[in-house]
Design a protein around this motif. Structure first.
Motif, PDB file in Angstrom:
ATOM      1  N   GLY A 263       0.841  -1.185   0.000  1.00 37.60           N
ATOM      2  CA  GLY A 263       0.000   0.000   0.000  1.00 37.60           C
ATOM      3  C   GLY A 263       0.877   1.236   0.000  1.00 37.60           C
ATOM      4  O   GLY A 263       2.028   1.199   0.439  1.00 37.60           O
ATOM      5  N   THR A 264       0.330   2.333  -0.475  1.00 38.39           N
ATOM      6  CA  THR A 264       1.081   3.577  -0.525  1.00 38.39           C
ATOM      7  C   THR A 264       1.199   4.173   0.878  1.00 38.39           C
ATOM      8  O   THR A 264       0.605   3.669   1.835  1.00 38.39           O
ATOM      9  CB  THR A 264       0.393   4.579  -1.473  1.00 38.39           C
ATOM     10  OG1 THR A 264      -0.970   4.751  -1.058  1.00 38.39           O
ATOM     11  CG2 THR A 264       0.411   4.070  -2.907  1.00 38.39           C
TER      12      THR A 264
ATOM     13  N   ALA B 100      -1.448   4.234   4.115  1.00 44.34           N
ATOM     14  CA  ALA B 100      -2.434   3.170   3.920  1.00 44.34           C
ATOM     15  C   ALA B 100      -2.859   2.512   5.230  1.00 44.34           C
ATOM     16  O   ALA B 100      -3.893   1.847   5.290  1.00 44.34           O
ATOM     17  CB  ALA B 100      -1.885   2.113   2.959  1.00 44.34           C
TER      18      ALA B 100
ATOM     19  N   ASP C 180      -5.378   0.497   1.457  1.00 41.66           N
ATOM     20  CA  ASP C 180      -5.372   1.832   0.877  1.00 41.66           C
ATOM     21  C   ASP C 180      -6.214   2.747   1.757  1.00 41.66           C
ATOM     22  O   ASP C 180      -7.396   2.468   1.989  1.00 41.66           O
ATOM     23  CB  ASP C 180      -5.929   1.828  -0.554  1.00 41.66           C
ATOM     24  CG  ASP C 180      -5.790   3.185  -1.224  1.00 41.66           C
ATOM     25  OD1 ASP C 180      -4.691   3.483  -1.735  1.00 41.66           O
ATOM     26  OD2 ASP C 180      -6.777   3.947  -1.222  1.00 41.66           O
ATOM     27  N   SER C 181      -5.594   3.805   2.270  1.00 47.38           N
ATOM     28  CA  SER C 181      -6.270   4.771   3.147  1.00 47.38           C
ATOM     29  C   SER C 181      -6.987   4.080   4.304  1.00 47.38           C
ATOM     30  O   SER C 181      -8.098   4.463   4.683  1.00 47.38           O
ATOM     31  CB  SER C 181      -7.264   5.620   2.338  1.00 47.38           C
ATOM     32  OG  SER C 181      -6.595   6.347   1.329  1.00 47.38           O
TER      33      SER C 181
END
Length: 292
Positions: free
Chosen positions: A60-61, A64, A221-222
């Motif tokens: 994940g970025t 995340a 993600d987020s």
């Protein structure tokens, strides 16, 4: 046997201005009903399970919720919702140099970290030389920890975690420590650990490491769970396609579609690369012929 079971876990942080306004202002605002806080959900409804010997890669970025989830699995954070069940001893490397005393020597810190991980003096006596040797710190054993470079500190932390005998090993961006030779040695050590039945979780921005080491992948993600499964290549392909397009999949079918698009895109890129190499080679041949 299920070693880690995470069910519908959510983790909430409370964000407020109490520390900034002070106790007096806080009381006045409470009386006037003007004080408010905000809830930030770092993880939302995360579920997965791991069996003995599994290696999970969490991708994940930034932002995340990967590191927050690791802290919950390690027992550092308590979930706001849901349950986490862990069976066995856990060695967690979340912040590599956390838990060391800068004024103690390298040797003293090694024993200190071992004690924090729950290992006996006798066990550390028998393992100490292997730890120092793996970290390549034989000449620094009696130096204060604060005199070590950041790379040396990271090597020591990794060596302690990986040369003891945990049932579960949790790593947050630590396989990138040290120079190229140490990274390769660390990678091989992780493979040895997994072959002995240790269950592992790794957070990394290196998708290639996840492809090579992990048999299961969790994509966040987020704070939300995009997918979890054992089709490592498919999920990694879809994730790399997301990094290119910034389009999140909405279901499993779209994950497979993104994986296929990634494969086609890589094939096209390889084709263009070969064509450029061929054109360059032909240009050199023509130049050589003209000079002749």
């Amino acid at each position: 046997m299920t070693v880690i079971d995470v069910r519908d876990v959510s983790i909430r942080y409370i964000v407020g201005d109490f520390k900034d306004i002070g106790i007096k202002e806080y009381i006045l605002k409470k009386i006037k009903h003007q004080y408010s806080v905000k809830a930030f959900w770092a993880n939302k409804d995360i579920s997965f399970s791991l069996r003995q010997g599994d290696m999970l890669g969490i991708i994940g970025t930034n932002g995340a919720g990967k590191s927050t989830l690791l802290k919950a699995v390690s027992g550092i954070l308590k979930p706001s919702k849901g349950k986490i069940r862990v069976k066995g001893t856990v060695a967690a490397l979340l912040e590599l140099t956390a838990g060391f005393d800068k004024d103690l020597t390298v040797k003293e810190n090694t024993y200190l970290r071992g004690a924090l991980l729950g290992y006996t003096r006798e066990f550390m006596d028998s393992t100490y030389q292997d730890i120092i040797s793996f970290a390549e710190l034989e000449e620094f054993q009696d130096r204060p920890f604060k005199q070590l470079s950041s790379g040396m500190r990271s090597r020591l932390a990794f060596s302690i975690a990986c040369l003891v005998n945990p049932d579960i090993l949790i790593l947050d961006e630590v396989l990138s420590v040290g120079d190229g030779a140490f990274k390769e040695k660390s990678f091989k050590r992780m493979q040895e650990i997994l072959s002995n039945g240790v269950t592992g979780i790794i957070v990394t921005h290196s998708v290639s490491q996840v492809r090579e080491m992990c048999n299961k992948v969790l994509w966040l993600d987020s704070g939300s769970q995009i997918t979890f499964g054992n089709e490592t290549e498919v999920i990694c392909n879809a994730y790399e396609e997301f990094l290119k397009t910034k389009e999140l999949p909405q279901n499993e079918e779209q994950i497979y579609e993104m994986s296929e698009r990634y494969i086609l895109r890589k094939e096209e890129e390889e084709k263009l690369k070969r064509e450029k190499q061929l054109a360059k080679a032909m240009k050199l041949v023509k130049k050589h012929q003209a000079d002749a």
